[in-house]
Design a protein around this motif. Structure first.
Motif, PDB file in Angstrom:
ATOM      1  N   LEU A  15       0.824  -1.207   0.000  1.00 35.60           N
ATOM      2  CA  LEU A  15       0.000   0.000   0.000  1.00 35.60           C
ATOM      3  C   LEU A  15       0.862   1.262   0.000  1.00 35.60           C
ATOM      4  N   ALA A  16       1.951   1.252   0.757  1.00 36.99           N
ATOM      5  CA  ALA A  16       2.854   2.409   0.770  1.00 36.99           C
ATOM      6  C   ALA A  16       3.483   2.601  -0.610  1.00 36.99           C
ATOM      7  N   ASP A  17       3.873   1.510  -1.250  1.00 37.39           N
ATOM      8  CA  ASP A  17       4.432   1.582  -2.596  1.00 37.39           C
ATOM      9  C   ASP A  17       3.374   2.103  -3.569  1.00 37.39           C
ATOM     10  N   ALA A  18       2.132   1.635  -3.411  1.00 39.69           N
ATOM     11  CA  ALA A  18       1.038   2.096  -4.274  1.00 39.69           C
ATOM     12  C   ALA A  18       0.801   3.592  -4.087  1.00 39.69           C
ATOM     13  N   LEU A  19       0.783   4.051  -2.861  1.00 41.51           N
ATOM     14  CA  LEU A  19       0.554   5.470  -2.589  1.00 41.51           C
ATOM     15  C   LEU A  19       1.675   6.325  -3.170  1.00 41.51           C
ATOM     16  N   THR A  20       2.896   5.903  -2.954  1.00 43.38           N
ATOM     17  CA  THR A  20       4.043   6.624  -3.508  1.00 43.38           C
ATOM     18  C   THR A  20       3.969   6.659  -5.027  1.00 43.38           C
ATOM     19  N   SER A  21       3.648   5.529  -5.623  1.00 43.77           N
ATOM     20  CA  SER A  21       3.575   5.441  -7.081  1.00 43.77           C
ATOM     21  C   SER A  21       2.482   6.323  -7.654  1.00 43.77           C
ATOM     22  N   ILE A  22       1.318   6.352  -7.017  1.00 46.04           N
ATOM     23  CA  ILE A  22       0.224   7.155  -7.560  1.00 46.04           C
ATOM     24  C   ILE A  22       0.515   8.644  -7.388  1.00 46.04           C
ATOM     25  N   LEU A  23       1.205   9.011  -6.322  1.00 45.04           N
ATOM     26  CA  LEU A  23       1.567  10.415  -6.140  1.00 45.04           C
ATOM     27  C   LEU A  23       2.563  10.879  -7.202  1.00 45.04           C
ATOM     28  N   VAL A  24       3.561  10.047  -7.471  1.00 44.16           N
ATOM     29  CA  VAL A  24       4.535  10.390  -8.515  1.00 44.16           C
ATOM     30  C   VAL A  24       3.853  10.404  -9.876  1.00 44.16           C
ATOM     31  N   ALA A  25       2.969   9.437 -10.105  1.00 39.94           N
ATOM     32  CA  ALA A  25       2.235   9.396 -11.379  1.00 39.94           C
ATOM     33  C   ALA A  25       1.416  10.667 -11.568  1.00 39.94           C
ATOM     34  N   ALA A  26       0.691  11.056 -10.541  1.00 41.63           N
ATOM     35  CA  ALA A  26      -0.141  12.259 -10.638  1.00 41.63           C
ATOM     36  C   ALA A  26       0.716  13.495 -10.900  1.00 41.63           C
ATOM     37  N   LEU A  27       1.834  13.587 -10.216  1.00 41.78           N
ATOM     38  CA  LEU A  27       2.753  14.714 -10.411  1.00 41.78           C
ATOM     39  C   LEU A  27       3.252  14.752 -11.855  1.00 41.78           C
ATOM     40  N   GLN A  28       3.719  13.618 -12.343  1.00 38.07           N
ATOM     41  CA  GLN A  28       4.297  13.570 -13.681  1.00 38.07           C
ATOM     42  C   GLN A  28       3.248  13.747 -14.777  1.00 38.07           C
ATOM     43  N   LEU A  29       2.040  13.268 -14.547  1.00 45.06           N
ATOM     44  CA  LEU A  29       0.998  13.403 -15.561  1.00 45.06           C
ATOM     45  C   LEU A  29       0.389  14.802 -15.563  1.00 45.06           C
ATOM     46  N   ALA A  30       0.254  15.388 -14.403  1.00 40.73           N
ATOM     47  CA  ALA A  30      -0.367  16.715 -14.313  1.00 40.73           C
ATOM     48  C   ALA A  30       0.598  17.840 -14.693  1.00 40.73           C
ATOM     49  N   LEU A  31       1.875  17.622 -14.442  1.00 44.03           N
ATOM     50  CA  LEU A  31       2.866  18.690 -14.645  1.00 44.03           C
ATOM     51  C   LEU A  31       3.984  18.266 -15.590  1.00 44.03           C
ATOM     52  N   THR A  32       3.648  17.488 -16.584  1.00 43.46           N
ATOM     53  CA  THR A  32       4.659  16.934 -17.484  1.00 43.46           C
ATOM     54  C   THR A  32       5.588  18.007 -18.049  1.00 43.46           C
TER      55      THR A  32
END
Length: 140
Positions: A15-32
């Motif tokens: 779950l911690a890995d999932a949370l970290t991954s989704i946060l990085v994904a959101a950052l990279q997708l929203a602010l590419t």
């Protein structure tokens, strides 16, 4: 195929890995575009890895639900995290990011190596589905 019932520890790590991954994904997708300019990394790399991380986060969340999962899939996660760290080093060498980009890649590499170690410990603390606590059997 051997299956494992993830221990509470492994569930929390996933779950911690999932949370970290989704946060990085959101950052990279929203602010590419902004991140590409800030870090000296390509927009394509940031967008594509962000999209991958979004799907990866969903897989991790699914695996963390406490149901038996194929042991091989858990091993693939550990190996994949080590591969991601190596990929960060390769990107650093090939793309020539600026200092902030190097720091961004280094933090990602360190984070996934920590998750690989924690997931390995979690695999060892899990039980083989349908059997007793036999972590060494899960490692074969």
């Amino acid at each position: 195929m051997k299956t494992l019932l993830p221990s509470t520890f492994l569930q929390r790590v996933l779950l911690a890995d999932a949370l970290t991954s989704i946060l990085v994904a959101a950052l990279q997708l929203a602010l590419t575009r902004s991140l590409a300019n800030l870090l000296g990394l390509s927009q394509e790399l940031l967008f594509e890895t962000g999209a991958f991380l979004a799907g990866y986060a969903l897989l991790l969340a699914w695996l963390a639900r406490g149901k038996p999962v194929p042991a091989l899939l858990l091993w693939i996660l550990v190996i994949g995290n080590v591969g991601w760290a190596l990929g960060c080093a390769l990107v650093a060498a090939m793309e020539g990011p600026n200092v902030l980009g190097l720091a961004y890649l280094a933090v990602q590499a360190l984070t996934v190596l920590v998750f690989a170690g924690l997931e390995l410990a979690g695999i060892r603390s899990s039980v083989q589905a349908g059997g007793g606590h036999t972590p060494t059997a899960a490692l074969r």
